[in-house]
Design an enzyme around this catalytic site. Structure first.
Site, PDB file in Angstrom:
ATOM      1  N   LYS A 277       3.689   7.260  -8.035  1.00 23.11           N
ATOM      2  CA  LYS A 277       3.958   6.330  -6.934  1.00 23.11           C
ATOM      3  C   LYS A 277       5.256   5.542  -7.164  1.00 23.11           C
ATOM      4  CE  LYS A 277       0.445   7.815  -4.700  1.00 23.11           C
ATOM      5  NZ  LYS A 277      -0.965   7.570  -4.862  1.00 23.11           N
TER       6      LYS A 277
HETATM    7  C1  LIG Z   1      -2.417   8.093  -4.597  1.00 21.63           C
HETATM    8  C2  LIG Z   1      -3.274   7.764  -3.430  1.00 21.63           C
HETATM    9  C3  LIG Z   1      -4.557   7.235  -3.564  1.00 21.63           C
HETATM   10  C4  LIG Z   1      -5.243   7.163  -4.874  1.00 21.63           C
HETATM   11  O1  LIG Z   1      -4.583   6.374  -5.774  1.00 21.63           O
HETATM   12  P1  LIG Z   1      -5.204   6.301  -7.243  1.00 21.63           P
HETATM   13  O2  LIG Z   1      -4.493   5.126  -7.822  1.00 21.63           O
HETATM   14  O3  LIG Z   1      -4.850   7.589  -7.893  1.00 21.63           O
HETATM   15  O4  LIG Z   1      -6.649   6.093  -7.106  1.00 21.63           O
HETATM   16  C5  LIG Z   1      -5.249   6.841  -2.444  1.00 21.63           C
HETATM   17  N1  LIG Z   1      -4.726   6.983  -1.219  1.00 21.63           N
HETATM   18  C6  LIG Z   1      -3.514   7.516  -1.042  1.00 21.63           C
HETATM   19  C7  LIG Z   1      -2.977   7.627   0.338  1.00 21.63           C
HETATM   20  C8  LIG Z   1      -2.758   7.935  -2.139  1.00 21.63           C
HETATM   21  O5  LIG Z   1      -1.561   8.496  -1.961  1.00 21.63           O
END
Ligand SMILES: *Cc1c(COP(=O)(O)O)cnc(C)c1O
Length: 375
Positions: free
Chosen positions: A189
């Site tokens: 991210k």
């Molecule tokens: C990455 C992501 C998640 C999950 O995030 P985590 O921190 O891995 O639990 C949830 N929703 C969206 C849209 C994502 O891109």
């Protein structure tokens, strides 16, 4: 020498870790214990809330955890329905299932790749408990339309802003506009703590409930030790992770700006190709977490050829999310034409802070031959 360097791997995303992150993480490892074991966590929560312009933030171990806590805090449970878009990563739907509720999938709009407000309204039943807006690849939903629907039906609007740090809807940041917002700091991210997430809200009562849930059901005013008032969860972020988060947050403008510059380079390079990319409607800012090309309908497109061209040049290729209704994991759902069509025509492109203009050119040069013949 030059041959080797041009073939260096281009990742689809990669964290940007500087001396600042290393300094804070080292400090947390050396001194962040005992009476200081929450210092970076509290600072990260405070600064994140400030950045977003919300009253409350609770650091979590993931966005999935933040969504699970928030939905539990809203009282979502067995027999309830939560409406979300068919095109999504499974992480947005899993907490609904874990709570015994039913994800109700609806189609997306072809330009935003996010919830179609008319489809949302049509899917509301007496069992509907919430609307979950997921901001795909940084793209915003039509927040005004969804808020109006939510308000009209007395439903909370939840924002999964895991991919939308840096995205702004008419002056308000993604994640700050609904009943609560969830963010992810997974290593892919825009800002990362390795694994991690954040729950944010402006609702004081929801904040208190989620705070209790996040602490194994122990209310913060409780004077008895080890006294849970209900069965809660354990989705906490460690002080070590929060230290890295504090450093990333200090660099947020720089990190988002780089995403935006990379997107712009792609957009300029593909101006003559029969593709569309992440939209940025007037009055909004897109954080462009993941630059994505969608090949125009009716243009022949062999995605496996594109992925093969990427592979040949040591570039990570990444397909668009599959419609959740196609996975066979959730209760059977009707298929949705826009979601089905988008999913086949779209591909994510690499973007990360340390990616150079030459790296972007390499990706462009891999895309051009596959799509360049169609004008
Ligand atoms: C990455 C992501 C998640 C999950 O995030 P985590 O921190 O891995 O639990 C949830 N929703 C969206 C849209 C994502 O891109």
């Amino acid at each position: 020498m030059t041959v080797a360097s041009t073939k260096s791997r281009i990742y689809y995303t990669k964290p940007s870790i500087t001396e600042l992150e290393i300094r804070y993480a080292t400090d947390a490892a050396a001194s962040g214990w005992g009476e200081h074991c929450y210092d970076y966590i509290e600072r990260f929560q405070r600064q994140f809330a400030q950045h977003l312009g919300v009253r409350h933030a609770i650091a979590t171990s993931s966005a999935t955890g933040a969504l699970h806590l928030g939905m539990a805090g809203l009282g979502i449970g067995p027999g309830d329905e939560v409406i979300l878009a068919d095109i999504n990563w499974i992480a947005s739907a899993a907490p609904i299932v874990h709570l015994g509720a039913k994800p109700v999938l609806v189609d997306v709009l072809p330009d935003s790749w996010c919830l179609d407000p008319a489809a949302v309204e049509a899917a509301i039943t007496p069992r509907t408990k919430a609307i979950l807006a997921v901001y795909l690849y940084g793209n915003l939903c039509d927040v005004d339309a969804l808020s109006a629907i939510a308000q009209r039906h007395g439903l909370p609007l939840i924002e999964d802003a895991a991919e939308a740090i840096g995205s702004i809807w008419h002056g308000r940041r993604a994640g700050s506009m609904g009943a609560f917002g969830a963010f992810s700091f997974h290593g892919t991210k825009t800002i990362t703590t390795g694994e991690g997430g954040m729950f944010v809200t402006n609702d004081d009562a929801l904040y208190e409930r989620v705070l209790t849930l996040s602490n194994h059901g122990r209310a913060r005013g409780e004077t008895r030790q080890f006294w849970p008032e209900r069965i809660g969860f354990k989705y906490k972020m460690s002080n070590l992770q929060a230290a890295i988060g504090c450093a990333q947050l200090e660099r947020i403008d720089e990190l988002v700006a780089r995403k935006r510059r990379i997107f712009e380079q792609y957009r300029n390079a593909f101006a003559k190709l029969p593709v569309s990319m992440n939209p940025e409607p007037t009055g909004t800012v897109n954080g462009f977490w993941m630059p994505t090309i969608v090949v125009n309908e009716h243009v022949p497109f062999d995605r496996s050829a594109l992925l093969a061209a990427f592979k040949a040049d040591n570039i990570d290729g990444r397909v668009f999310f599959w419609p959740l209704s196609s996975l066979g994991l959730l209760e059977p759902s009707p298929r949705h034409p826009v979601s089905d069509s988008l999913s086949k025509r779209a591909t994510n492109l690499p973007s990360y802070h340390d990616m150079t203009e030459k790296d972007v050119d390499r990706v462009v040069n891999a895309v051009q031959p596959v799509l360049g013949d169609h004008k």
